[in-house]
Write a protein that holds these residues in place. Sequence first.
Motif, PDB file in Angstrom:
ATOM      1  N   HIS A 144      -2.533  -6.973   7.829  1.00  0.00           N
ATOM      2  CA  HIS A 144      -2.312  -5.584   7.410  1.00  0.00           C
ATOM      3  C   HIS A 144      -1.316  -5.009   8.404  1.00  0.00           C
ATOM      4  CE1 HIS A 144      -4.281  -1.459   6.266  1.00  0.00           C
ATOM      5  NE2 HIS A 144      -2.980  -1.501   6.017  1.00  0.00           N
ATOM      6  N   LYS A 203       0.816  -1.215   0.000  1.00  0.00           N
ATOM      7  CA  LYS A 203       0.000   0.000   0.000  1.00  0.00           C
ATOM      8  C   LYS A 203       0.851   1.266   0.000  1.00  0.00           C
ATOM      9  CE  LYS A 203      -4.298  -1.164   2.161  1.00  0.00           C
ATOM     10  NZ  LYS A 203      -4.934  -0.764   0.995  1.00  0.00           N
ATOM     11  N   GLU A 234       3.892  -0.309   4.236  1.00  0.00           N
ATOM     12  CA  GLU A 234       2.567  -0.774   4.631  1.00  0.00           C
ATOM     13  C   GLU A 234       2.098  -1.781   3.596  1.00  0.00           C
ATOM     14  OE1 GLU A 234      -1.977   0.879   5.478  1.00  0.00           O
ATOM     15  OE2 GLU A 234      -0.367   2.301   4.991  1.00  0.00           O
ATOM     16  N   ARG A 257      -6.182 -12.017   6.658  1.00  0.00           N
ATOM     17  CA  ARG A 257      -5.352 -10.980   6.060  1.00  0.00           C
ATOM     18  C   ARG A 257      -4.521 -10.343   7.157  1.00  0.00           C
ATOM     19  NH1 ARG A 257      -7.911  -5.699   5.918  1.00  0.00           N
ATOM     20  NH2 ARG A 257      -7.037  -5.260   3.880  1.00  0.00           N
ATOM     21  N   VAL A 261      -0.618  -5.495   2.816  1.00  0.00           N
ATOM     22  CA  VAL A 261      -1.643  -6.463   3.189  1.00  0.00           C
ATOM     23  C   VAL A 261      -1.247  -7.792   2.559  1.00  0.00           C
ATOM     24  CG1 VAL A 261      -4.071  -7.131   2.993  1.00  0.00           C
ATOM     25  CG2 VAL A 261      -3.469  -4.717   3.328  1.00  0.00           C
TER      26      VAL A 261
END
Length: 130
Positions: free
Chosen positions: A110, A82, A95, A108, A97
């Motif tokens: 994150h 991300k 960042e 998931r 996921v």
Amino acid sequence: MKSAKELSCPCGSGKPFSSCCGRYLDQNETAATAENLMRSRYSAYTLMREDYLLATWHPSTRPASLDLTGQPAQQWLGLTVKRHEQTAADQAIVEFVARYKINGRAHRLHEISRFVRENDRWVYVDGEIL
């Protein structure tokens, strides 16, 4: 059938493994960015390469072992980066996921991971799970 080196890299780059994360896992190249290191670490998890994960973990936060073979089998489904931010000359965050399944149930992860560069090598420090 394609050989393992011709298969697409698990990190989702679309490149062959040998010219993507395989450069770091199998050819001992140094990742140029924290994002490259994070992607290679994801690939290492999919391939159960505990040696690589521990070698790219900062000594101050590195566990003694990960015991990847002693955990429930994970089917890794994909990685989405991300954001990659160089916060200082030798510090960065990534960042991401990561999606996976355990016993058919989807999960998931994150996380915002922190990386530092020491001796011209990026290493993973820790992460904040969101």
